[in-house]
Design an enzyme around this catalytic site. Structure first.
Site, PDB file in Angstrom:
ATOM      1  N   ARG B 243       0.868  -1.186   0.000  1.00 32.75           N
ATOM      2  CA  ARG B 243       0.000   0.000   0.000  1.00 32.75           C
ATOM      3  C   ARG B 243       0.903   1.233   0.000  1.00 32.75           C
ATOM      4  NH1 ARG B 243      -2.442   0.677   5.416  1.00 32.75           N
ATOM      5  NH2 ARG B 243      -1.076   2.470   5.573  1.00 32.75           N
ATOM      6  N   HIS B 247      -3.852   4.336   4.715  1.00 30.41           N
ATOM      7  CA  HIS B 247      -4.936   3.358   4.846  1.00 30.41           C
ATOM      8  C   HIS B 247      -6.233   3.954   4.309  1.00 30.41           C
ATOM      9  CE1 HIS B 247      -7.759   0.513   6.474  1.00 30.41           C
ATOM     10  NE2 HIS B 247      -8.335   1.472   7.166  1.00 30.41           N
ATOM     11  N   TYR B 256       3.850   5.875  11.331  1.00 32.75           N
ATOM     12  CA  TYR B 256       4.242   4.508  11.696  1.00 32.75           C
ATOM     13  C   TYR B 256       5.129   3.809  10.670  1.00 32.75           C
ATOM     14  CZ  TYR B 256       0.090   3.631   8.807  1.00 32.75           C
ATOM     15  OH  TYR B 256      -0.827   3.624   7.803  1.00 32.75           O
TER      16      TYR B 256
END
Lengths: 352, 340
Positions: B243, B247, B256
């Site tokens: 990805r 998200h 993160y």
């Protein structure tokens, strides 16, 4: 394996069998209400595994847990009183057959919901890990429980976090009346562990010595920091799923075939092997079929085990008579007790 | 124990069902549409013109090629990130955009797709149900569920794969392992080395494929489909992808994601890889690529204009949508709302 331990296994299994048969009798006489799931046939699993554990280990069991509690040395009379729903029961009469609980003995409950034991065991395992203690959780479940989502979620996290949990499958091949191949494409439960990278073994659950040995080495491994482990014990229940189930869906020949492997009989024979009976006794050694019949015949010749077993049985009979008398004479719960006990949980309560 | 090699057709593996040049071109074209759709929708979200949106950046090959491997009468059960699969499976662009825009309207009739599932993994069970129905009716089709790596830790995943295995229904579990379940890395998700190996526990086929290799994805889904329709049972496909974006529009991956990780994946951009492959076969020129990108932008802009001209969903719909017969409590709330 030493004589004393084998004799201990025999006593445990005889007690387990007699307790369950007595519970069935009390149930049919209307003294016990609600559900009652009995253990005959599976005794070697609870006896072998729990005797391999340390008193500091935790046990999380299912709704078929009377025997696990007995082998954990919870007094038979307190279990019987619980089945009776009396205030002297191990769960003070509020739990009944499926919810025996004794924090002193780290017996963290029988659980009525299928698959409920997994996340509870994982949680206890996490608290052990967090405190760096050499303890293990023994988590029992049946073959039907492995298709619950809780199995998947808990085993995944147990492996990920290396939790000290021993997952013990009592595979008796029937989820009530649904035979395992009808609910699982993979009928060897231990193979499921591969999905989580958890080591696993399939063991003959009708042989108490094997159950003990495999549990012992699995516990050693977990205690040494090896992470979770799964043991699948192949066993069989002689009775129906519960008192409401006659178990008529199973071919009689199948039940007989497993009866031939009665774990009590195997342990009795092992004792006999260590102390060979006379020739005449050997000659009258019966063919394998119904348990009780076999035990009786095996000792009919009158070698020393007969006396031994008879003494054990007499002791057990007395213990059970006392347990039933205790349960019958104990006070019933009042509505006030129920209200009081329902409000006994406190915030930040530490159970163990 | 079995090993789980990653299947890569562009890497030279020729043992899988091959994709014709025409099909590969169509896949490329739809991947371009999906990327343009992503860019546009992201802009619209930042302008407050659409709600929360989950982009597909980096996952176009897995998303588009898998859907191309299906037949129109197959069923799909998508998750919230599967705009591309829905589009390929027949949902008009307007409808795909509608989902993020809160305009009145409904799914186009005749498209065999469930509404996108927002809860993680719940739709895997629905896909098994669809496949069961297909088998009962003797329809030679399959059902395919789309989900991510995070979904494999859900109990629903376990229950769905078990039933699929024991009933041997024609279902494909298509997992796009994009490395992250929101902010949880796969290594924090499971101790298993691969997700494909989880199939072992259910007695079904498990396949691991390079999810950024459109030709490999097409091949393995095609094979899984053939197996399922011929009575060979379900397949779990782990399409390993990445990805490249957040998200959703509500997420900031810089919080993160280890620095440098994203950059390492840029060379694996599936659109670039397929573009280079097709250019190497002399069936796609630089001009073709530019023209496709421009056409896609135009089509999407037109679709957005059409959708924005539609009426917004009336607030009453919220009340009417939940129950067939509205309970008194809701009726009271609706009256109270009307009174204001």
């Amino acid at each position: 394996m030493d004589h004393e331990r084998l004799q201990g296994f025999l006593y445990d299994m005889l007690l387990a069998r007699a307790f369950e048969e007595r519970a069935a009798q009390e149930y049919t006489q209307g003294h016990i209400a609600g559900f009652l799931h009995l253990y005959p046939g599976e005794e070697a699993v609870a006896v072998g595994s729990i005797r391999a554990a340390e008193p500091s280990d935790y046990i999380v069991s299912t709704y078929r847990e009377h025997v696990h509690a007995l082998i954990r040395d919870i007094e038979p009379k307190k279990i019987m009183a619980e089945l009776y729903g009396k205030s002297t029961g191990v769960s003070r009469g509020m739990g009944g057959s499926m919810h025996l609980f004794d924090k002193e003995r780290r017996f963290m409950g029988g659980y009525a919901i299928v698959g409920e034991t997994f996340p509870i065991a994982a949680g206890i395992g996490y608290s052990i890990l967090y405190r760096h203690l050499p303890e293990v959780v023994l988590c029992y479940f049946g073959d039907g429980a492995v298709n619950q989502g809780t199995f998947h979620e808990s085993l995944n996290m147990a492996a990920l976090w290396k939790l000290p949990v021993l997952f013990i499958c009592e595979n008796n091949h029937y989820q009530i009346g649904t035979e395992i191949h009808r609910h699982s494409a993979v009928v060897d439960v231990y193979k499921r562990a591969a999905s989580y990278a958890i080591p696993a073994e399939q063991v003959d659950g009708m042989d108490v010595e094997q159950v003990y040995a495999h549990t012992h080495s699995a516990l050693d491994r977990i205690r040494a920091g090896g992470g979770p482990y799964l043991l699948e014990f192949q066993t069989y229940r002689y009775r129906g799923h519960s008192m409401a189930d006659p178990g008529a869906y199973r071919p009689p020949a199948e039940v007989r075939a497993f009866g031939g492997q009665d774990p009590i009989l195997l342990a009795t024979r092992e004792l006999a092997r260590h102390n060979p009976p006379s020739k005449s006794a050997q000659a009258s050694d019966p063919a394998m079929d119904v348990i009780q019949q076999h035990i009786d015949k095996g000792f009919a010749a009158g070698h020393w085990q007969q006396e031994d077993v008879a003494t054990m049985k007499a002791q057990i009979q007395q213990i059970l008579d006392e347990a039933v008398a205790f349960a019958q004479s104990s006070p019933s719960l009042s509505m006030d007790d129920a209200v009081y006990l329902a409000n006994q949980n406190h915030a930040h309560e530490v159970l163990f | 124990m079995a090993t789980w090699p990653m299947i890569s057709v562009m890497g030279g593996d020729t043992s899988h069902v091959s994709c014709t040049d025409e099909e590969a071109l169509r896949i490329y074209q739809d991947m371009v549409v999906l990327r343009a759709f992503d860019e546009k929708t992201l802009t619209l979200q930042r302008q407050g013109r659409v709600g929360t949106f989950a982009p597909s950046l980096g996952q176009e090959a897995a998303e588009i090629a898998s859907a191309h491997a299906l037949e129109p009468m197959d069923w799909i059960a998508p998750s919230y990130r599967d705009h591309g699969a829905l589009y390929v499976h027949g949902l008009p662009l307007d409808q795909v955009i509608l989902f993020a825009m809160g305009r009145s309207g409904s799914y186009a009739a005749g498209v065999r797709a469930l509404p996108s599932s927002i809860p993680i993994a719940t739709h895997l069970l629905h896909a098994v149900g669809l496949a069961y129905a297909l088998r009962q009716r003797a329809e030679p089709q399959v059902a395919m569920a789309y989900f991510g790596d995070g979904a494999t830790s859900e109990g629903d995943f376990h229950e769905a794969l078990n039933f699929a295995g024991v009933w041997q229904v024609p279902v494909i579990f298509f997992c796009q392992n994009n490395g992250w379940a929101i902010s949880t890395a796969v290594s924090h998700q499971t101790h298993s080395e691969t997700l494909a190996q989880k199939a072992v526990a259910y007695g079904i086929e498990g396949i691991r494929v390079d999810g950024n290799d459109a030709l490999a994805v097409y091949g393995v889904v095609r094979e899984a489909r053939e197996r399922a329709t011929e009575g060979g049972g379900p397949t779990l496909i782990e399409a390993v992808t990445y990805r490249m974006g957040p998200h959703t529009t509500a997420d900031d991956p810089t919080r993160y994601r280890p620095s440098g990780e994203l950059e390492g994946h840029r060379a694996q951009d599936p659109l670039i890889r397929l573009g280079q492959y097709l250019a190497g076969r002399s069936i796609l020129s630089a001009e073709d690529q530019e023209r496709m990108a421009a056409d896609s932008r135009d089509r999407i802009n037109e679709a957005v204009a059409r959708v924005e001209a539609m009426d917004p969903v009336a607030v009453e719909e919220m009340f009417r949508h939940v129950y067939q017969v509205m309970p008194n409590r809701l009726a009271r709330e609706l009256r109270d709302w009307g009174a204001n």
